[in-house]
Write an enzyme that holds these catalytic residues in place. Structure first.
Site, short mmCIF file in Angstrom:
data_model
loop_
_atom_site.label_atom_id
_atom_site.label_comp_id
_atom_site.label_asym_id
_atom_site.label_seq_id
_atom_site.Cartn_x
_atom_site.Cartn_y
_atom_site.Cartn_z
N ASP A 455 0.96 -1.16 0.10
CA ASP A 455 -0.08 -0.04 0.03
C ASP A 455 0.82 1.35 0.27
OD1 ASP A 455 -2.63 1.26 0.51
OD2 ASP A 455 -1.71 1.88 2.14
N GLU A 508 1.16 -0.62 -5.18
CA GLU A 508 0.35 0.50 -5.39
C GLU A 508 1.06 1.81 -5.41
OE1 GLU A 508 -3.39 3.01 -3.63
OE2 GLU A 508 -1.77 2.26 -2.43
#
Length: 785
Positions: A455, A508
């Protein structure tokens, strides 16, 4: 015995509670349940020392530091030690009436020596012995006497190699060295506790069996590593515990174990001693998952928030439903939003406090293993969201863990995350980097997770991320790149790929950073080595394509390039096309409600879009609920609107049709190598016509290494196009998928079942076909065998 915090509403005094243990509490149970020991609540008032106390056998400085939790070597004071005239036995047992040592003798005989009270729970005696014998401690409370092994007679249970690797920040199995671990040590079963707290004056163990008072269990410092250790005999799985940290300013704070492998159910915050008894059944899956690299294999991902997919289900209950559902829809993988323990459910798991513990909301660590195993047995891979960018400021967790900035950067400007009110890790500190790298390996090895979606990578890569001038300091070269974060990501990826064959890491990353999926040993034009990820989310494709789809069809010709621009950079990285949870919350609307038009047109647009997405180079990811065109945004409280699929609901066919399409997309996709074999190779794609601006159409070929191509044609206009001519290879074509089919909720318009090429040059090719294009649709065609 339950590991719950003792009930203070019973009316018992703390002294009575501390003395109210049964005989079973002084020896380990076969079940591994933690025994209760002999300390009372930290909130209680200490009992006065008994009359007739013996002279103090400790130097006043040592005594003060021992009682106040600031002694670095309690084992040097407690236990048995050579002293002038024999062996000195000393124990620290607050609230005890009396204490004795039972010195083991031959033929099972034991010599009992009473220890003199020295006040404040200290007892000692000098015994005229030449050698330190084997012994146990007998402690008398109000309810009677209890016999147990003395924690302070044991050598450290942590090896020199472990300490060396921890000191260098290179312990790739850190979870085996730090945290709590049930083990046999010097012939006795118990639990070793070890924690890294280099700035602490002292560390003590506080647990449910001590009534959260750490006085009786000070830990020892192991050299200059910053590690504190204590082996406690008889303590087993299920014990709740924390560390009482004494900071440099003298303050005392209870902290959860950063390396805890299980926790209490939030909002409780204690760590739990655990040991796995799980027997894996996925040997075949693990043996073969590395046979084909992920970027050359089918990879269709269903993103799931476990607590809300079917609210109220445990890991084991999810294992009964989720694998079957995902398998029926044909997805090859699930991606689980963060599983690691987090105190606030509304963070969806993105504010982690216990990086090594699956959330206890849904069950035990072995229950989570059971879910992963069940998915593997169904042929489904498991990707887990991983959050190494930041952590919350909860004062019982990682923030200023030992009284000073430790896991976070010491410079507040680099520690504070401006967007989320959290703290960023200090990637330049070797022990912190080790904590995270080992954590990535931990999930892959201990839980058989097949990959990590990392993330917020962009927030790690840039020193000025969401910061204004003056709020950040350039790197050593004057640039904005966070060189420590780059090194961390490279080390993490290289370590995971080396240790965990077949695992994949997915970034990401929302910027144009060069080389996200380039191997770490290859240097790009910017001078940086690759970050080493296996795949990267294509945020540009997601943004541009949704922007295009949001326009009324009559206006789409002015935005045509938003659907074609992705092919300019499609092979710069190994991409995943993500329609994730982030796109269907916070007022962004669900996927179907992003589409213009009436309800029929919205569903038709979504179906056509999904057909285009599944054929576009790159892997696919779809968030739960979007597979059946849920109209509402996702809510983490109640999850998908499953009732929309109920046959008794009058419009259920609208939603079941979209789900049927997703199932067929996955079925054709996985059976068609042209759609995934050369996903990262320009040889796998050819435009037929990417410039049909006035028609709102896109047509292209997907090509495999060997075998049949696939022809994809998308018509994003709400009109049927008859006799639409396309230049194609000289072969006969037949439709294999039409998003406008009646069973999907479409109008029933369709291309002809057999399309023969004509010697009519078109689109730069000597042959062409004419076909009927349904409105707001995508059709796939393959050569007729």
């Amino acid at each position: 015995m339950s590991s719950r915090t003792p009930d203070r509403s019973s009316g018992r005094t703390p002294e009575a509670a501390a003395r109210g243990y049964s005989e079973e509490t002084v020896r380990p149970k076969a079940s591994g349940t933690a025994p209760r020991a002999d300390a009372a609540s930290a909130a209680s008032t200490r009992k006065e020392s008994p009359k007739g106390t013996a002279p103090n056998s400790l130097a006043e400085g040592d005594r003060w530091r021992l009682l106040h939790g600031t002694h670095h070597d309690p084992h040097g004071l407690l236990g048995a030690h050579h002293d002038a005239g024999g062996v000195r036995f000393r124990v620290l047992k607050p609230y005890a009436h009396a204490a004795a040592v039972l010195i083991e003798g031959g033929a099972g005989a034991a010599r009992r020596v009473e220890l003199a009270a020295e006040g404040d729970g200290l007892f000692s005696a000098l015994v005229p012995l030449e050698r330190i014998p084997a012994y146990k401690v007998a402690v008398t409370y109000e309810d009677g006497e209890h016999v147990a092994d003395d924690p302070y007679r044991f050598l450290p249970a942590l090896g020199e190699l472990d300490l060396h690797l921890i000191g260098e920040g290179r312990h790739e199995e850190l979870w085996r060295a730090l945290g709590s671990r049930v083990m046999e040590h010097e012939g006795v079963t118990g639990t070793r506790f070890a924690v890294w707290a280099p700035n602490a004056q002292g560390v003590r163990l506080a647990a449910d069996f001590t009534f959260w008072d750490g006085t009786a269990y000070p830990m020892r410092s192991l050299g200059g590593t910053g590690v504190w250790e204590l082996f406690v005999p008889g303590v087993g799985a299920g014990t709740a515990y924390k560390y009482e940290i004494v900071a440099r300013d003298g303050g005392h704070k209870l902290r959860a174990d950063p390396m805890a492998r299980a926790t209490e159910v939030p909002p409780k915050t204690a760590s739990i001693v655990t040991e796995s008894a799980y027997e894996w059944r996925d040997r075949e899956w693990m043996a073969h998952r590395a046979d084909v690299p992920v970027h050359r294999a089918p990879f269709s991902v269903y993103e799931v928030h476990l607590p809300s997919w079917r609210p109220g289900l445990t890991y084991r209950q999810l294992a009964e439903q989720l694998p079957a559902y995902v398998k029926e829809l044909g997805f090859t993988h699930v991606e689980l939003m963060p599983v690691a323990e987090h105190p606030f459910g509304g963070s969806w798991g993105y504010q982690v406090t216990s990086y090594y513990a699956p959330t206890s909301r849904l069950g035990t660590p072995d229950d989570f293993r059971f879910l992963v195993d069940a998915l593997h047995l169904a042929g489904i891979g498991v990707i887990m969201d991983w959050v190494p960018a930041h952590f919350p400021k909860d004062d019982w967790a990682l923030a200023k863990f030992d009284g000073q900035a430790l896991y976070e950067h010491q410079d507040p400007r680099m520690a504070e995350h401006p967007d989320w009110g959290t703290l960023e890790f200090d990637f330049g500190r070797s022990e912190v980097r080790n904590f995270l790298v080992a954590n990535a390996v931990y999930w892959c090895e201990e839980f058989h997770v097949d990959g990590l979606r990392v993330d917020a990578v962009a927030s790690m890569l840039y020193l000025d991320y969401s910061r204004e001038p003056g709020q950040w300091t350039p790197n050593a070269h004057g640039g904005r790149e966070n060189l420590d974060a780059v090194a961390f990501l490279q080390e993490m990826n290289a370590t995971v790929y080396r240790r965990c064959p077949g695992a994949v890491t997915i970034a990401e990353e929302s910027t144009a950073w060069d080389g996200v999926t380039r191997p770490t040993h290859l240097v790009g034009p910017t001078g940086f080595g690759g970050l080493g990820f296996g795949l990267k989310w294509n945020m540009g494709w997601m943004h541009d394509s949704l922007e295009y789809m949001g326009h009324e069809p009559v206006h789409r010709k002015y935005h045509h390039n938003e659907m074609t621009f992705s092919m300019v950079y499609a092979y710069s990285e190994n991409y995943v096309l993500p329609i994730s949870h982030d796109e269907v919350v916070h007022g962004k609307r669900s996927l179907v409600n992003k589409m213009p038009g009436d309800w029929w047109q919205q569903r038709a647009n979504q179906r056509a879009y999904l057909g285009f997405m599944w054929a576009h180079p790159g892997k696919q990811l779809l968030f739960m609920g979007q597979e059946f065109a849920q109209g509402a945004e996702w809510s983490h409280d109640h999850g998908p609107d499953w009732w929309l699929l109920d046959e008794t609901y009058s419009a259920a066919g609208d939603h079941r049709g979209v789900r049927e399409l997703v199932r067929d997309l996955n079925a054709v996709y996985t059976a068609t190598p042209a759609l995934w074999q050369l996903d990262t190779d320009p040889a796998g794609f050819e435009w037929i016509d990417g410039g049909a601006i006035e028609d709102n159409t896109f047509s292209f070929l997907r090509l495999p290494a060997t075998g049949e191509p696939l022809l994809c044609v998308s018509n994003f206009a709400p009109v049927v196009r008859h006799d639409y001519r396309l230049g194609t290879p000289d072969t006969q074509w037949t439709p294999v998928l039409n998003t406008d089919a009646p069973r999907y909720g479409g109008s029933g318009a369709a291309p002809e079942p057999l399309l023969k090429p004509e010697p009519v040059p078109w689109h730069g090719r000597p042959h062409s076909i004419t076909l009927t294009l349904p409105p707001l649709s995508t059709v796939w065609l393959k050569p007729l065998a």
